[in-house]
Design a protein around this motif. Structure first.
Motif, mmCIF file in Angstrom:
data_model
loop_
_atom_site.group_PDB
_atom_site.id
_atom_site.type_symbol
_atom_site.label_atom_id
_atom_site.label_comp_id
_atom_site.label_asym_id
_atom_site.label_seq_id
_atom_site.Cartn_x
_atom_site.Cartn_y
_atom_site.Cartn_z
ATOM 1 N N LYS A 224 1.254 -1.354 48.763
ATOM 2 C CA LYS A 224 1.368 -1.689 47.355
ATOM 3 C C LYS A 224 0.168 -2.547 46.953
ATOM 4 N N GLN A 225 -0.487 -2.166 45.869
ATOM 5 C CA GLN A 225 -1.659 -2.896 45.400
ATOM 6 C C GLN A 225 -1.254 -4.146 44.652
ATOM 7 N N GLU A 226 -1.865 -5.279 45.003
ATOM 8 C CA GLU A 226 -1.653 -6.525 44.280
ATOM 9 C C GLU A 226 -3.011 -7.108 43.933
ATOM 10 N N VAL A 227 -3.097 -7.684 42.753
ATOM 11 C CA VAL A 227 -4.346 -8.231 42.248
ATOM 12 C C VAL A 227 -4.151 -9.709 41.926
ATOM 13 N N THR A 228 -5.061 -10.532 42.423
ATOM 14 C CA THR A 228 -4.982 -11.984 42.225
ATOM 15 C C THR A 228 -6.274 -12.477 41.605
ATOM 16 N N GLN A 229 -6.130 -13.351 40.612
ATOM 17 C CA GLN A 229 -7.308 -13.932 39.984
ATOM 18 C C GLN A 229 -7.262 -15.445 40.107
ATOM 19 N N ILE A 230 -8.356 -15.994 40.577
ATOM 20 C CA ILE A 230 -8.482 -17.431 40.750
ATOM 21 C C ILE A 230 -9.817 -17.883 40.160
ATOM 22 N N PRO A 231 -9.866 -19.012 39.380
ATOM 23 C CA PRO A 231 -8.706 -19.839 39.043
ATOM 24 C C PRO A 231 -7.915 -19.251 37.882
ATOM 25 N N ALA A 232 -6.746 -19.797 37.631
ATOM 26 C CA ALA A 232 -5.944 -19.347 36.490
ATOM 27 C C ALA A 232 -6.541 -19.843 35.183
ATOM 28 N N ALA A 233 -7.200 -20.992 35.233
ATOM 29 C CA ALA A 233 -7.834 -21.543 34.047
ATOM 30 C C ALA A 233 -9.094 -22.296 34.465
ATOM 31 N N LEU A 234 -10.063 -22.300 33.554
ATOM 32 C CA LEU A 234 -11.346 -22.915 33.856
ATOM 33 C C LEU A 234 -11.942 -23.441 32.556
ATOM 34 N N SER A 235 -12.418 -24.692 32.599
ATOM 35 C CA SER A 235 -13.055 -25.282 31.430
ATOM 36 C C SER A 235 -14.404 -25.835 31.859
ATOM 37 N N VAL A 236 -15.461 -25.388 31.205
ATOM 38 C CA VAL A 236 -16.803 -25.822 31.569
ATOM 39 C C VAL A 236 -17.587 -26.133 30.304
ATOM 40 N N PRO A 237 -18.619 -26.977 30.396
ATOM 41 C CA PRO A 237 -19.453 -27.238 29.219
ATOM 42 C C PRO A 237 -20.385 -26.066 28.942
ATOM 43 N N GLU A 238 -20.741 -25.946 27.703
ATOM 44 C CA GLU A 238 -21.625 -24.881 27.256
ATOM 45 C C GLU A 238 -22.930 -24.893 28.057
ATOM 46 N N GLY A 239 -23.434 -23.701 28.353
ATOM 47 C CA GLY A 239 -24.709 -23.577 29.047
ATOM 48 C C GLY A 239 -24.584 -23.359 30.546
ATOM 49 N N GLU A 240 -23.426 -23.673 31.104
ATOM 50 C CA GLU A 240 -23.274 -23.502 32.550
ATOM 51 C C GLU A 240 -23.124 -22.037 32.935
ATOM 52 N N ASN A 241 -23.550 -21.727 34.139
ATOM 53 C CA ASN A 241 -23.272 -20.433 34.742
ATOM 54 C C ASN A 241 -21.941 -20.544 35.480
ATOM 55 N N LEU A 242 -21.152 -19.484 35.463
ATOM 56 C CA LEU A 242 -19.852 -19.580 36.114
ATOM 57 C C LEU A 242 -19.460 -18.253 36.760
ATOM 58 N N VAL A 243 -18.514 -18.360 37.683
ATOM 59 C CA VAL A 243 -18.039 -17.200 38.436
ATOM 60 C C VAL A 243 -16.521 -17.133 38.378
ATOM 61 N N LEU A 244 -16.022 -15.976 38.015
ATOM 62 C CA LEU A 244 -14.579 -15.709 38.049
ATOM 63 C C LEU A 244 -14.298 -14.760 39.207
ATOM 64 N N ASN A 245 -13.179 -14.998 39.871
ATOM 65 C CA ASN A 245 -12.866 -14.235 41.070
ATOM 66 C C ASN A 245 -11.663 -13.322 40.898
ATOM 67 N N CYS A 246 -11.709 -12.192 41.570
ATOM 68 C CA CYS A 246 -10.628 -11.215 41.565
ATOM 69 C C CYS A 246 -10.496 -10.671 42.987
ATOM 70 N N SER A 247 -9.284 -10.668 43.517
ATOM 71 C CA SER A 247 -9.072 -10.088 44.845
ATOM 72 C C SER A 247 -7.947 -9.061 44.783
ATOM 73 N N PHE A 248 -8.030 -8.052 45.613
ATOM 74 C CA PHE A 248 -7.039 -6.980 45.634
ATOM 75 C C PHE A 248 -6.696 -6.642 47.078
ATOM 76 N N THR A 249 -5.464 -6.188 47.289
ATOM 77 C CA THR A 249 -4.968 -6.033 48.661
ATOM 78 C C THR A 249 -5.301 -4.682 49.273
ATOM 79 N N ASP A 250 -5.392 -3.644 48.482
ATOM 80 C CA ASP A 250 -5.689 -2.300 48.996
ATOM 81 C C ASP A 250 -7.127 -1.945 48.645
ATOM 82 N N SER A 251 -7.986 -1.875 49.638
ATOM 83 C CA SER A 251 -9.417 -1.661 49.394
ATOM 84 C C SER A 251 -9.758 -0.208 49.058
ATOM 85 N N ALA A 252 -8.778 0.689 49.128
ATOM 86 C CA ALA A 252 -9.041 2.103 48.831
ATOM 87 C C ALA A 252 -9.007 2.355 47.332
#
Lengths: 114, 112
Positions: free
Chosen positions: B1-29
């Motif tokens: 069964k495929q499950e998808v997780t996103q971390i973090p649930a919330a993010l607050s940053v000042p304007e101008g910053e570079n940022l990364v959002l993450n996504c992970s999934f259990t079935d790589s196919a």
């Protein structure tokens, strides 16, 4: 093409009433999907059609829910005897099996059951 | 069964910053992965679609990468702006030719 259209944008209904939503997909797309989204959650799959055939239904889709796509173009989602727990955003999306360019979503219908 | 997780649930940053959002999934196919943006009370807007044969896709200040072997995708936003404030959702197909499954999203707030 103007994308995926959903109507109405908002619907307020009393508990126990029936409601019907409409979705017009992108004309070149042969697949159409219905999703439901509650606050703070990602969309949850309800059902999808390929042309006029309903190929899959989620267990979330109780017998009070019915969806149709009679001519393989627009689709309707009907909820009978609405309950407060049905309050959510109902999203429609379409895609093309052959084009492989992903899913396009509509603006959604916000349902509030009072 | 495929499950998808996103971390973090919330993010607050000042304007101008570079940022990364993450996504992970259990079935790589998977055969693709799609990133969406959602403004409050609105529908979903597609940002980027990465096919399984690709490692990344770029659109303007957005860059999405895909590592199927580790079951991960990242969305990189460069030089963030207040207009980037929204919820970002990733989605993968549940099987080869049917519905897509979503994570719960990352709610992003960019402070002026």
């Amino acid at each position: 093409d103007t994308g995926v259209s959903q109507d109405p944008r908002h619907k307020i209904t009393k508990r126990g009433q029936n409601v019907t939503f409409r979705c017009d997909p992108i004309s070149e797309h042969n697949r159409l999907y219905w999703y439901r989204q509650t606050l703070g959650q990602g969309p949850e799959f309800l059902t999808y059609f390929q042309n006029e055939a309903q190929l899959e239904k989620s267990r979330l889709l109780s017998d009070r829910f019915s969806a149709e796509r009679p001519k393989g173009s627009f689709s309707t989602l009907e909820i009978q005897r609405t309950e407060q727990g049905d309050s959510a955003m109902y999203l429609c999306a379409s895609s093309s099996v052959t084009r492989g360019d992903g899913y396009t979503f509509g603006s959604g219908t916000r349902l509030t059951v009072v | 069964k495929q499950e998808v997780t996103q971390i973090p649930a919330a993010l607050s940053v000042p304007e101008g910053e570079n940022l990364v959002l993450n996504c992970s999934f259990t079935d790589s196919a998977i055969y693709n992965l799609q990133w969406f943006r959602q403004d409050p009370g609105k529908g979903l807007t597609s940002l980027l679609l990465i096919q399984s044969s690709q490692r990344e896709q770029t659109s303007g200040r957005l860059n999405a990468s895909l590592d199927k072997s580790s079951g991960r995708s990242t969305l990189y936003i460069a030089a963030s702006q207040p207009g980037d404030s929204a919820t970002y959702l990733c989605a993968v197909p549940y099987s080869s030719a049917s519905k897509i499954i979503f994570g719960s999203g990352t709610r992003l707030s960019i402070r002026p």
